[in-house]
Design a protein around this motif. Structure first.
Motif, PDB file in Angstrom:
ATOM      1  N   PRO A 196      41.486 -10.124 -58.763  1.00  0.00           N
ATOM      2  CA  PRO A 196      41.539  -9.099 -59.808  1.00  0.00           C
ATOM      3  C   PRO A 196      42.440  -9.592 -60.942  1.00  0.00           C
ATOM      4  O   PRO A 196      43.645  -9.314 -60.987  1.00  0.00           O
ATOM      5  CB  PRO A 196      42.132  -7.882 -59.085  1.00  0.00           C
ATOM      6  CG  PRO A 196      42.956  -8.466 -57.979  1.00  0.00           C
ATOM      7  CD  PRO A 196      42.274  -9.745 -57.571  1.00  0.00           C
ATOM      8  N   ALA A 197      41.868 -10.357 -61.864  1.00  0.00           N
ATOM      9  CA  ALA A 197      42.639 -11.006 -62.933  1.00  0.00           C
ATOM     10  C   ALA A 197      42.965 -10.009 -64.047  1.00  0.00           C
ATOM     11  O   ALA A 197      42.145  -9.160 -64.392  1.00  0.00           O
ATOM     12  CB  ALA A 197      41.870 -12.194 -63.490  1.00  0.00           C
ATOM     13  N   LEU A 198      44.163 -10.171 -64.634  1.00  0.00           N
ATOM     14  CA  LEU A 198      44.717  -9.218 -65.594  1.00  0.00           C
ATOM     15  C   LEU A 198      44.855  -9.838 -66.985  1.00  0.00           C
ATOM     16  O   LEU A 198      44.870 -11.058 -67.136  1.00  0.00           O
ATOM     17  CB  LEU A 198      46.115  -8.777 -65.122  1.00  0.00           C
ATOM     18  CG  LEU A 198      46.231  -8.208 -63.715  1.00  0.00           C
ATOM     19  CD1 LEU A 198      47.709  -8.046 -63.340  1.00  0.00           C
ATOM     20  CD2 LEU A 198      45.493  -6.890 -63.600  1.00  0.00           C
ATOM     21  N   PRO A 199      44.997  -8.992 -68.009  1.00  0.00           N
ATOM     22  CA  PRO A 199      45.286  -9.517 -69.357  1.00  0.00           C
ATOM     23  C   PRO A 199      46.626 -10.250 -69.374  1.00  0.00           C
ATOM     24  O   PRO A 199      47.602  -9.815 -68.730  1.00  0.00           O
ATOM     25  CB  PRO A 199      45.329  -8.260 -70.223  1.00  0.00           C
ATOM     26  CG  PRO A 199      44.588  -7.223 -69.456  1.00  0.00           C
ATOM     27  CD  PRO A 199      44.837  -7.522 -68.015  1.00  0.00           C
ATOM     28  N   MET A 200      46.702 -11.346 -70.105  1.00  0.00           N
ATOM     29  CA  MET A 200      47.916 -12.153 -70.141  1.00  0.00           C
ATOM     30  C   MET A 200      49.114 -11.383 -70.694  1.00  0.00           C
ATOM     31  O   MET A 200      50.251 -11.594 -70.262  1.00  0.00           O
ATOM     32  CB  MET A 200      47.682 -13.414 -70.980  1.00  0.00           C
ATOM     33  CG  MET A 200      46.774 -14.432 -70.306  1.00  0.00           C
ATOM     34  SD  MET A 200      47.458 -15.071 -68.747  1.00  0.00           S
ATOM     35  CE  MET A 200      48.863 -16.013 -69.362  1.00  0.00           C
ATOM     36  N   ASP A 201      48.865 -10.470 -71.648  1.00  0.00           N
ATOM     37  CA  ASP A 201      49.989  -9.770 -72.260  1.00  0.00           C
ATOM     38  C   ASP A 201      50.518  -8.617 -71.410  1.00  0.00           C
ATOM     39  O   ASP A 201      51.512  -7.988 -71.760  1.00  0.00           O
ATOM     40  CB  ASP A 201      49.598  -9.239 -73.650  1.00  0.00           C
ATOM     41  CG  ASP A 201      48.431  -8.276 -73.606  1.00  0.00           C
ATOM     42  OD1 ASP A 201      47.758  -8.191 -72.552  1.00  0.00           O
ATOM     43  OD2 ASP A 201      48.174  -7.593 -74.620  1.00  0.00           O
ATOM     44  N   GLN A 202      49.878  -8.348 -70.267  1.00  0.00           N
ATOM     45  CA  GLN A 202      50.327  -7.259 -69.399  1.00  0.00           C
ATOM     46  C   GLN A 202      50.611  -7.691 -67.967  1.00  0.00           C
ATOM     47  O   GLN A 202      51.204  -6.938 -67.199  1.00  0.00           O
ATOM     48  CB  GLN A 202      49.278  -6.139 -69.372  1.00  0.00           C
ATOM     49  CG  GLN A 202      49.124  -5.381 -70.684  1.00  0.00           C
ATOM     50  CD  GLN A 202      48.080  -4.279 -70.578  1.00  0.00           C
ATOM     51  OE1 GLN A 202      46.886  -4.555 -70.515  1.00  0.00           O
ATOM     52  NE2 GLN A 202      48.524  -3.041 -70.542  1.00  0.00           N
ATOM     53  N   LYS A 203      50.195  -8.899 -67.622  1.00  0.00           N
ATOM     54  CA  LYS A 203      50.255  -9.306 -66.209  1.00  0.00           C
ATOM     55  C   LYS A 203      51.673  -9.321 -65.656  1.00  0.00           C
ATOM     56  O   LYS A 203      51.894  -8.918 -64.514  1.00  0.00           O
ATOM     57  CB  LYS A 203      49.559 -10.650 -66.012  1.00  0.00           C
ATOM     58  CG  LYS A 203      50.107 -11.818 -66.832  1.00  0.00           C
ATOM     59  CD  LYS A 203      50.897 -12.773 -65.998  1.00  0.00           C
ATOM     60  CE  LYS A 203      51.302 -14.009 -66.785  1.00  0.00           C
ATOM     61  NZ  LYS A 203      52.163 -14.920 -66.024  1.00  0.00           N
ATOM     62  N   ASP A 204      52.665  -9.771 -66.437  1.00  0.00           N
ATOM     63  CA  ASP A 204      54.034  -9.809 -65.922  1.00  0.00           C
ATOM     64  C   ASP A 204      54.562  -8.410 -65.609  1.00  0.00           C
ATOM     65  O   ASP A 204      55.171  -8.184 -64.558  1.00  0.00           O
ATOM     66  CB  ASP A 204      54.969 -10.503 -66.931  1.00  0.00           C
ATOM     67  CG  ASP A 204      54.765 -12.010 -66.986  1.00  0.00           C
ATOM     68  OD1 ASP A 204      54.223 -12.568 -66.005  1.00  0.00           O
ATOM     69  OD2 ASP A 204      55.130 -12.620 -67.998  1.00  0.00           O
ATOM     70  N   ALA A 205      54.334  -7.480 -66.530  1.00  0.00           N
ATOM     71  CA  ALA A 205      54.823  -6.117 -66.336  1.00  0.00           C
ATOM     72  C   ALA A 205      54.126  -5.451 -65.162  1.00  0.00           C
ATOM     73  O   ALA A 205      54.771  -4.730 -64.366  1.00  0.00           O
ATOM     74  CB  ALA A 205      54.615  -5.298 -67.607  1.00  0.00           C
ATOM     75  N   ILE A 206      52.820  -5.679 -65.011  1.00  0.00           N
ATOM     76  CA  ILE A 206      52.081  -5.062 -63.904  1.00  0.00           C
ATOM     77  C   ILE A 206      52.511  -5.663 -62.572  1.00  0.00           C
ATOM     78  O   ILE A 206      52.759  -4.930 -61.594  1.00  0.00           O
ATOM     79  CB  ILE A 206      50.560  -5.227 -64.120  1.00  0.00           C
ATOM     80  CG1 ILE A 206      50.110  -4.405 -65.331  1.00  0.00           C
ATOM     81  CG2 ILE A 206      49.796  -4.794 -62.873  1.00  0.00           C
ATOM     82  CD1 ILE A 206      48.652  -4.604 -65.706  1.00  0.00           C
ATOM     83  N   ILE A 207      52.609  -6.983 -62.512  1.00  0.00           N
ATOM     84  CA  ILE A 207      53.019  -7.644 -61.261  1.00  0.00           C
ATOM     85  C   ILE A 207      54.415  -7.183 -60.842  1.00  0.00           C
ATOM     86  O   ILE A 207      54.670  -6.908 -59.662  1.00  0.00           O
ATOM     87  CB  ILE A 207      52.959  -9.175 -61.422  1.00  0.00           C
ATOM     88  CG1 ILE A 207      51.496  -9.634 -61.457  1.00  0.00           C
ATOM     89  CG2 ILE A 207      53.711  -9.877 -60.294  1.00  0.00           C
ATOM     90  CD1 ILE A 207      51.308 -11.105 -61.769  1.00  0.00           C
ATOM     91  N   GLU A 208      55.315  -7.095 -61.806  1.00  0.00           N
ATOM     92  CA  GLU A 208      56.674  -6.642 -61.480  1.00  0.00           C
ATOM     93  C   GLU A 208      56.666  -5.205 -60.983  1.00  0.00           C
ATOM     94  O   GLU A 208      57.398  -4.850 -60.050  1.00  0.00           O
ATOM     95  CB  GLU A 208      57.578  -6.757 -62.706  1.00  0.00           C
ATOM     96  CG  GLU A 208      59.022  -6.386 -62.423  1.00  0.00           C
ATOM     97  CD  GLU A 208      59.941  -6.685 -63.589  1.00  0.00           C
ATOM     98  OE1 GLU A 208      61.114  -6.269 -63.534  1.00  0.00           O
ATOM     99  OE2 GLU A 208      59.495  -7.336 -64.555  1.00  0.00           O
ATOM    100  N   ALA A 209      55.838  -4.361 -61.581  1.00  0.00           N
ATOM    101  CA  ALA A 209      55.813  -2.943 -61.211  1.00  0.00           C
ATOM    102  C   ALA A 209      55.225  -2.729 -59.817  1.00  0.00           C
ATOM    103  O   ALA A 209      55.782  -1.977 -59.010  1.00  0.00           O
ATOM    104  CB  ALA A 209      55.016  -2.150 -62.240  1.00  0.00           C
ATOM    105  N   VAL A 210      54.115  -3.387 -59.525  1.00  0.00           N
ATOM    106  CA  VAL A 210      53.397  -3.065 -58.289  1.00  0.00           C
ATOM    107  C   VAL A 210      53.786  -3.953 -57.114  1.00  0.00           C
ATOM    108  O   VAL A 210      53.352  -3.698 -55.975  1.00  0.00           O
ATOM    109  CB  VAL A 210      51.871  -3.146 -58.501  1.00  0.00           C
ATOM    110  CG1 VAL A 210      51.441  -2.253 -59.641  1.00  0.00           C
ATOM    111  CG2 VAL A 210      51.398  -4.580 -58.718  1.00  0.00           C
TER     112      VAL A 210
END
Length: 275
Positions: free
Chosen positions: A224-238
């Motif tokens: 489940p690949a994410l947008p580059m500009d959001q991936k860090d924030a999402i990975i850190e959150a979840v």
């Protein structure tokens, strides 16, 4: 004199008979008008230790109402998250919570592969704050389909997405940079996720620009690949044992974590503790 006495006695007898004829009907009417007293019934004493239990239909109604309330508070309907998908995701989340597989973060990530890749079909839901933390694009596997994902697999090197419930594990730095490991929990559907290196990571092909140029998102090897500009924030959150649910148009999919009885008791017990 004797004749007078006889006549007097006869008169008294006739008077007595006349009185009797008048009184007897009155007395009889009293008995007929007065209802017989019904025997008193005593209530059975409650069995010692007996508990008050809600009927199953009442529990189901309460559970459904709770889910609709959460769905309404999150305001995700207008974002395209269908209630039937949310209901499945919440049911699994509550089952995983009951089984002790989740950490302290009350986060639920939902991916709906029933929607095209051109739509934002990933939601990160903060169930404690009743807020949507992220709502964004997400890619599916190369062999799952073009714009729509229609094929899914748990097999290694299938290059397809795998449906079902996951628990997020630890981070690592891989060929896509910062990435998050995912443990698949549904036997036969996603339990090979770690073996296949199905992880959450960022990719350049997950963007609005890519959609404008190609009419769809790019595709991964099953991640489940994410947008580059959001991936860090999402990975850190979840990261750190939160629930991820990947939904898709596969009628054969089933999961032991879709046990509604367990979900109902978990949610209602939580509410009772808050009272």
């Amino acid at each position: 004199m004797e004749n007078q006495s006889v006549v007097r006695r006869q008169r008294l007898k006739r008077r007595a008979r006349r009185m009797a004829r008048r009184v007897l009907p009155f007395v009889a009417s009293l008995f007929l008008a007065t209802p017989l007293a019904a025997p008193m019934r005593t209530k059975a004493a409650p069995t010692p230790g007996a508990e008050l239990r809600l009927p199953a239909v009442t529990k189901t109604t309460l559970f459904n109402q709770h889910l609709h309330d959460i769905y309404r508070d999150l305001q995700v309907e207008q974002q395209g998250l269908r209630f039937e998908v949310f209901e499945k995701a919440m049911t699994g989340y509550l089952n995983l919570e009951k089984s002790g597989k989740l950490g302290e973060k009350q986060l639920l990530t939902v991916v709906d592969f029933g929607l095209p890749s051109t739509e934002k079909r990933l939601w990160v839901l903060d169930l404690e704050a009743k807020q949507v933390k992220f709502h964004t694009l997400v890619a599916h596997g190369h062999n799952s389909g073009e714009n729509m994902a229609t094929n899914f697999s748990n097999e290694n090197e299938s290059n397809m997405s795998s449906l079902g419930f996951y628990v997020t594990e630890g981070e690592y730095i891989g060929k896509h940079g910062r990435s998050l490991k995912l443990q698949g929990l549904d036997e036969g559907y996603n339990t090979n996720a770690l073996l296949r290196s199905v992880v959450m990571h960022g990719a350049d092909y997950v963007s609005e620009d890519f959609i404008r140029q190609n009419g769809r998102l790019g595709r991964s090897l099953g991640c489940p690949a994410l947008p580059m500009d959001q991936k860090d924030a999402i990975i850190e959150a979840v990261g750190g044992q939160t629930c991820l649910f990947l939904n898709g148009p596969d009628e054969s999919y089933s999961s032991k974590y879709l046990n509604q009885d367990v979900a109902m008791s978990t949610l209602l017990d939580r509410d009772n503790q808050m009272i």
